[in-house]
Design an enzyme around this catalytic site. Structure first.
Site, PDB file in Angstrom:
ATOM      1  N   HIS A 129      11.137 103.728  76.767  1.00  0.00           N
ATOM      2  CA  HIS A 129      12.196 104.234  76.066  1.00  0.00           C
ATOM      3  C   HIS A 129      12.398 103.956  74.364  1.00  0.00           C
ATOM      4  CE1 HIS A 129      15.104 100.907  75.319  1.00  0.00           C
ATOM      5  NE2 HIS A 129      14.522 100.149  76.270  1.00  0.00           N
ATOM      6  N   CYS A 130      13.393 104.340  73.935  1.00  0.00           N
ATOM      7  CA  CYS A 130      13.738 104.101  72.242  1.00  0.00           C
ATOM      8  C   CYS A 130      15.296 104.261  72.221  1.00  0.00           C
ATOM      9  CB  CYS A 130      12.839 105.217  71.652  1.00  0.00           C
ATOM     10  SG  CYS A 130      13.002 106.774  71.675  1.00  0.00           S
ATOM     11  N   ARG A 131      15.584 104.660  71.291  1.00  0.00           N
ATOM     12  CA  ARG A 131      17.099 104.808  70.853  1.00  0.00           C
ATOM     13  C   ARG A 131      17.525 106.190  71.608  1.00  0.00           C
ATOM     14  NH1 ARG A 131      19.915 106.959  66.072  1.00  0.00           N
ATOM     15  NH2 ARG A 131      22.013 106.722  66.585  1.00  0.00           N
TER      16      ARG A 131
ATOM     17  N   ILE B  71      18.114 104.632  74.949  1.00  0.00           N
ATOM     18  CA  ILE B  71      19.164 103.551  75.254  1.00  0.00           C
ATOM     19  C   ILE B  71      20.419 104.063  74.900  1.00  0.00           C
ATOM     20  CG2 ILE B  71      18.788 102.343  72.949  1.00  0.00           C
ATOM     21  CD1 ILE B  71      18.945  99.529  74.595  1.00  0.00           C
TER      22      ILE B  71
END
Length: 115
Positions: free
Chosen positions: A67-69, A95
């Site tokens: 996951h990232c932003r 996120i």
């Protein structure tokens, strides 16, 4: 554990449930300042730039969820790891979507930093 989504993109709810039961390994590929601002409890932090060099630290006994932003960096990581034989997925919407759905961040007062 197998997920049915052919795009290998998971929802925050799917990730939360699998994380809570220990069925996945969640890897946060964001920058250090993003990690410090707020993170998903139970995630491991490996910046995307260091991911290839640290691939030996990524378990192969359970599905991996990146996951990232927003989901762009994590989708790239997922594709690279799938091509190398991992059972890899990514958190769709990142996120930011996780937080918008009211799921927990740490530390207390954690927030989603801009990239």
């Amino acid at each position: 554990m197998q997920f049915a989504d052919p795009a290998h993109e998971l929802t925050p709810t799917q990730v939360k449930e699998a994380l809570d039961t220990g069925d996945i390994v969640l890897i946060d590929v964001r920058e250090p300042y993003e990690w410090e601002a707020g993170r998903i409890p139970g995630a491991t932090h490996i910046e995307i730039e260091r991911l290839a060099a640290r691939a030996d630290e990524v378990p192969t006994d359970r599905p991996i969820v990146f996951h990232c932003r927003l989901g762009v960096r994590s989708a790239m990581a997922m594709q690279a790891f799938r091509a190398s034989g991992w059972d890899a997925y990514h958190l769709g919407g990142g996120i930011e979507r996780w937080a918008k759905e009211g799921l927990p961040l740490e530390p207390d007062g954690g927030y989603v930093a801009d990239h």
